[in-house]
Structures are given as structure tokens and as C-alpha cells.
Scaffold this motif. Structure first.
Motif, mmCIF file in Angstrom:
data_model
loop_
_atom_site.group_PDB
_atom_site.id
_atom_site.type_symbol
_atom_site.label_atom_id
_atom_site.label_comp_id
_atom_site.label_asym_id
_atom_site.label_seq_id
_atom_site.Cartn_x
_atom_site.Cartn_y
_atom_site.Cartn_z
ATOM 1 N N UNK A 238 0.625 3.417 -106.788
ATOM 2 C CA UNK A 238 -0.575 2.632 -106.515
ATOM 3 C C UNK A 238 -0.329 1.174 -106.898
ATOM 4 N N UNK A 239 -0.708 0.273 -106.017
ATOM 5 C CA UNK A 239 -0.592 -1.149 -106.315
ATOM 6 C C UNK A 239 -1.944 -1.649 -106.814
ATOM 7 N N UNK A 240 -2.053 -1.928 -108.107
ATOM 8 C CA UNK A 240 -3.307 -2.370 -108.703
ATOM 9 C C UNK A 240 -3.484 -3.875 -108.617
ATOM 10 N N UNK A 241 -2.406 -4.612 -108.664
ATOM 11 C CA UNK A 241 -2.421 -6.068 -108.552
ATOM 12 C C UNK A 241 -1.065 -6.500 -108.013
ATOM 13 N N UNK A 242 -0.885 -7.805 -107.871
ATOM 14 C CA UNK A 242 0.365 -8.282 -107.280
ATOM 15 C C UNK A 242 1.583 -7.840 -108.077
ATOM 16 N N UNK A 243 1.461 -7.834 -109.399
ATOM 17 C CA UNK A 243 2.596 -7.485 -110.243
ATOM 18 C C UNK A 243 2.315 -6.292 -111.150
ATOM 19 N N UNK A 244 1.312 -5.493 -110.775
ATOM 20 C CA UNK A 244 0.960 -4.323 -111.573
ATOM 21 C C UNK A 244 0.913 -3.099 -110.667
ATOM 22 N N UNK A 245 1.696 -2.074 -110.993
ATOM 23 C CA UNK A 245 1.744 -0.836 -110.223
ATOM 24 C C UNK A 245 1.490 0.349 -111.146
ATOM 25 N N UNK A 246 0.930 1.393 -110.591
ATOM 26 C CA UNK A 246 0.691 2.630 -111.337
ATOM 27 C C UNK A 246 1.332 3.780 -110.573
ATOM 28 N N UNK A 247 2.307 4.416 -111.198
ATOM 29 C CA UNK A 247 2.992 5.553 -110.604
ATOM 30 C C UNK A 247 2.439 6.835 -111.200
ATOM 31 N N UNK A 248 1.986 7.753 -110.360
ATOM 32 C CA UNK A 248 1.473 9.057 -110.811
ATOM 33 C C UNK A 248 2.333 10.155 -110.209
ATOM 34 N N UNK A 249 2.703 11.127 -111.030
ATOM 35 C CA UNK A 249 3.580 12.205 -110.553
ATOM 36 C C UNK A 249 3.092 13.559 -111.050
ATOM 37 N N UNK A 250 3.257 14.553 -110.198
ATOM 38 C CA UNK A 250 2.950 15.942 -110.513
ATOM 39 C C UNK A 250 4.184 16.794 -110.249
ATOM 40 N N UNK A 251 4.523 17.650 -111.195
ATOM 41 C CA UNK A 251 5.628 18.596 -111.030
ATOM 42 C C UNK A 251 5.119 20.014 -111.184
ATOM 43 N N UNK A 252 5.705 20.927 -110.416
ATOM 44 C CA UNK A 252 5.430 22.356 -110.540
ATOM 45 C C UNK A 252 6.739 23.060 -110.883
ATOM 46 N N UNK A 253 6.842 23.538 -112.117
ATOM 47 C CA UNK A 253 8.033 24.261 -112.551
ATOM 48 C C UNK A 253 7.855 25.746 -112.264
ATOM 49 N N UNK A 254 8.708 26.280 -111.401
ATOM 50 C CA UNK A 254 8.596 27.671 -110.971
ATOM 51 C C UNK A 254 9.758 28.468 -111.545
ATOM 52 N N UNK A 255 9.424 29.505 -112.318
ATOM 53 C CA UNK A 255 10.435 30.400 -112.877
ATOM 54 C C UNK A 255 10.328 31.769 -112.210
ATOM 55 N N UNK A 256 11.432 32.514 -112.223
ATOM 56 C CA UNK A 256 11.515 33.771 -111.466
ATOM 57 C C UNK A 256 11.974 34.933 -112.344
ATOM 58 N N UNK A 257 11.632 34.868 -113.635
ATOM 59 C CA UNK A 257 12.057 35.919 -114.557
ATOM 60 C C UNK A 257 10.875 36.697 -115.121
ATOM 61 N N UNK A 258 9.789 36.781 -114.357
ATOM 62 C CA UNK A 258 8.642 37.571 -114.805
ATOM 63 C C UNK A 258 7.525 36.705 -115.353
ATOM 64 N N UNK A 259 6.528 37.369 -115.909
ATOM 65 C CA UNK A 259 5.344 36.668 -116.403
ATOM 66 C C UNK A 259 5.663 35.828 -117.635
ATOM 67 N N UNK A 260 5.084 34.607 -117.619
ATOM 68 C CA UNK A 260 5.159 33.719 -118.766
ATOM 69 C C UNK A 260 3.745 33.249 -119.107
ATOM 70 N N UNK A 261 3.606 32.646 -120.271
ATOM 71 C CA UNK A 261 2.303 32.138 -120.683
ATOM 72 C C UNK A 261 2.082 30.770 -120.042
ATOM 73 N N UNK A 262 1.795 30.766 -118.739
ATOM 74 C CA UNK A 262 1.584 29.547 -117.976
ATOM 75 C C UNK A 262 0.281 29.672 -117.185
ATOM 76 N N UNK A 263 -0.100 28.584 -116.507
ATOM 77 C CA UNK A 263 -1.355 28.607 -115.739
ATOM 78 C C UNK A 263 -1.315 29.673 -114.657
ATOM 79 N N UNK A 264 -0.214 29.732 -113.916
ATOM 80 C CA UNK A 264 -0.022 30.795 -112.930
ATOM 81 C C UNK A 264 1.048 31.730 -113.470
ATOM 82 N N UNK A 265 0.645 32.912 -113.875
ATOM 83 C CA UNK A 265 1.565 33.871 -114.479
ATOM 84 C C UNK A 265 1.590 35.133 -113.635
ATOM 85 N N UNK A 266 2.706 35.373 -112.986
ATOM 86 C CA UNK A 266 2.824 36.529 -112.106
ATOM 87 C C UNK A 266 4.246 37.058 -112.185
#
Length: 385
Positions: A238-266
């Protein structure tokens, strides 16, 4: 630790856990949300596809952090080296996580049952990872401003526990990055071939006897497997001003070894999200924040109803760039929710820039122009008479 290692090859949910800590104060200050936006030498850890953006000159990075209030030491060093053109970059990284001066109480009790504290010795337990990274920019469209790159890691792991045990391991990572001026997409596949550690043990006859008398197993060999992990990342600038920027990032870490104590646990897929932001002021000063490690835990003081609530791990950070030197800072929890021990983390990045040439040096292909010799004036000599 040694008694828990079996004799056969098996997957372990938290194998090589020191490789999940992170690298660089920038990424740790943003809660580990880095897969789509990493562009410095630490990309060799987060997503090797981003390493290609170190293309103008080589760079080196250092990081140090204390773990568990100084009991453990975590160190990271990286070198990023652009190759013949701006489309390929090579990276070399070394990580070490170690705990020193661990008391060895095997011989604390004498054969007659008395306790002799003079028999206590100490040893160290350390984990090392050597990572070789390669990144290639295979699309650079000047019209649409779209860039695409891929990267890969080769990991060599060495783990040592005193004189009792050591292990060698190997693994591979792969990454992809899609970048536009406003948004970015990143994919990192870690341990794509199931990283393994082959343990070997070396106990003396006396040590085996003590382990046997104290009802401990005496391991001989074992192989530990780390299952693959897939991380998806999306970032928007996001460009907030001429010399000011805001970077926002989202990551989804997916594991495949069974249920863990995470938001999506399957079973077999569990998903752990991470969120990070970075305010960039004139490419000189940076402010960062992030949240990660969402888990369910018992509410404080509720031991009767066993009510569970969602908790998460916050982190903050800052950075400052002067010339070819960047200093980053992060304040975050390097452990887990069960051990909330926050640490101050510092990292340093140095861009190895070539010496600037003067206009005269450019005219002579970089060779400094030597001063012209001064002609010595002949002095007139007057003879008497």
C-alpha cells in the motif's frame, strides 16, 4: 532425549525443529510472514526464489539470538552472491542452535549409593544446518512489470550431543515467486523429499551399565524423518504517501503429518496462519509487527470447566538503513506458547558495494589518472666578474 530414539525410520512431527525458528530480525519481527516478500539474503531460508533480488552486488547477513533466557544460542550467517547477470543468484547459509554446559549426571551416584558431585561433568548439544541456495529470474516483463522466479535449497544437517550421539541429515527445498509492483505471491515447499537424520550412538561400557541399571534404553542406530511442509504467501504493498509504504503479508503453513494444535487441524493436513506488516519510510526507516502461532489453551484460572480459548504470539520490530548497512531488531518469542520467553534479536546486513570511480577513472576504464610530472625550471646561474 537419547532414550526416545527408536531403532527404525519414522516420521516425527517436530524433527529438526531448530530449522523452524526463522532467520533475520526482519522476518521474525513480522511474525515469520516472509514467503512472498523476502528479497535479501535471508530468502535462502524463507523462500529461495526471492534470493534473485540480490542482484547488484554481494551481501552478507548476520543474526544472533538467545533462547530460553540465554540457555540456548541461535546464530545465523548468510552470503548472497549474484552470478554473471541479474537473473541468477547463489546463496550460502549456516545456522547453529546450541545449548552448552549441560550437566552430565550419569556418574553422580557412586556404586555404594553415595552422591559425589565431583563426578558431574558437562557437555554441549548443538544442531547445525548448511544451506546452499540457487535462484533464477525466468521472467522479467518491462511492459507489464511482472517478474517470476524460482529457487531451490540443498540442506546438510549435522547434530551432535556430547560424545554420546551424532546425526547427519540431508534435505531439499523449492520455491516460487510472482511479483508485480503492488502485490506478490510466494510458494515455499520445504523438505520436499522428507529430510532425514541418521543417528549413531557411542556409549562406553560404563555408560551402558549406568543406563541399564537406571532402566534407560540403550539405542544403537535410528533414522528420523521430517515430513514436507508447504507455505503459501500473499503480500500487498500500500502506498500511503510519496515516501511511505505499508507492506502486508499473510502466510499459510500447511503440514501433512496429522493433527496439530492449529486453527485448521485435520488429518492429514493442518494449517497455521501467520500475519505480518512493515511500514517503509523512504527506504531508510522500517517499523514491523506480526502475529503467529495460533493455539488453543486453557483459560487462565479456569481449572474446573476446562474452557479453552485461542491465543497467539505477537512480535514487533524495527530497521534502519544507512548506505550499505542495514540493522534490524525484533522482539519475539522464539519458543512456543507453553514457554513464553521473549528475546531481543539483532541482525546486520552489509551490501558489499564496489568502490565508486571518478569521471577520470571511468574515462580510463577504471584506472586512476596519475598526476603529470612537473617540469623542473632551470635556474640561472650568475658567475662573478
Amino acid at each position: 532425549m537419547l532414550a526416545g530414539l527408536g531403532a527404525g525410520a519414522q516420521f516425527r512431527k517436530y524433527s529438526n525443529e531448530f530449522l523452524n525458528i526463522g532467520a533475520g530480525a526482519r522476518g521474525l519481527g513480522m511474525g515469520g510472514a516472509q514467503v512472498a516478500s523476502t528479497e535479501d539474503g535471508s530468502a535462502g531460508y524463507w523462500n529461495p526464489a526471492g534470493l534473485v533480488y540480490v542482484y547488484e552486488h554481494p551481501a552478507v547477513s548476520f543474526m544472533h539470538a538467545d533462547y530460553f533466557a540465554g540457555i540456548g544460542k541461535y546464530d545465523y550467517i548468510n552470503a548472497a552472491i549474484p552470478l554473471n547477470d541479474k537473473y541468477k543468484t547463489l546463496g550460502i547459509s549456516l545456522l547453529r542452535f546450541g545449548v552448552d554446559d549441560i550437566p552430565n549426571t550419569l556418574y553422580l551416584v557412586e556404586p555404594d549409593g553415595s552422591i559425589n558431585y565431583n563426578n558431574i561433568q558437562s557437555f554441549s548439544s548443538a544442531d547445525y544446518a548448511f544451506i546452499i541456495s540457487y535462484s533464477h529470474l525466468f521472467k522479467d516483463d518491462d511492459n507489464s512489470k511482472v517478474q517470476m522466479s524460482w529457487g531451490a535449497n540443498t540442506k546438510i544437517i549435522y547434530r551432535k550431543v556430547g560424545t554420546f550421539a551424532n546425526a547427519w541429515g540431508f534435505g531439499f527445498d523449492a520455491g516460487f515467486m510472482y511479483k508485480t509492483p503492488k502485490w506478490r505471491l510466494g510458494i515455499a515447499a520445504r523438505d520436499v523429499t522428507s529430510t532425514f537424520n541418521a543417528w549413531s550412538f557411542n556409549f562406553s561400557d560404563r555408560e551402558k551399565e549406568v543406563l541399564y541399571l537406571t532402566n534407560n534404553d540403550i539405542p544403537v542406530r535410528s533414522t528420523e524423518l521430517t515430513s514436507p511442509t508447504l507455505v503459501l504467501g500473499y503480500a500487498y504493498n500500500f502506498r500511503l504517501a510519496e515516501k511511505v509504504h505499508l507492506l502486508a503479508e499473510t502466510n499459510l503453513n500447511m503440514t501433512f503429518d496429522g493433527k496439530r494444535n492449529t486453527i485448521i487441524s485435520a488429518d492429514p493436513v493442518s494449517i497455521d496462519p501467520k500475519f505480518g506488516i512493515e511500514a517503509n519510510i523512504n527506504d531508510v526507516f522500517y517499523l514491523r509487527g506480526g502475529i503467529s502461532n495460533f493455539q488453543q489453551a486453557l483459560a487462565d484460572g479456569d481449572t474446573l470447566n476446562q474452557k479453552k480459548v485461542w491465543i497467539f504470539q505477537p512480535s514487533i520490530g524495527a530497521g534502519f538503513k544507512v548506505g550499505n548497512v542495514t540493522i534490524d531488531y525484533a522482539f519475539t518469542n522464539l519458543a512456543n506458547q507453553g514457554s513464553p520467553l521473549y528475546s531481543h534479536i539483532f541482525s546486520l546486513r552489509l551490501d558489499i558495494m564496489p568502490k565508486k570511480t571518478t569521471p577520470k577513472e571511468k574515462k580510463n576504464d577504471g584506472v586512476p589518472e596519475l598526476p603529470k610530472p612537473v617540469k623542473e625550471k632551470k635556474k640561472k646561474v650568475f658567475y662573478p666578474g
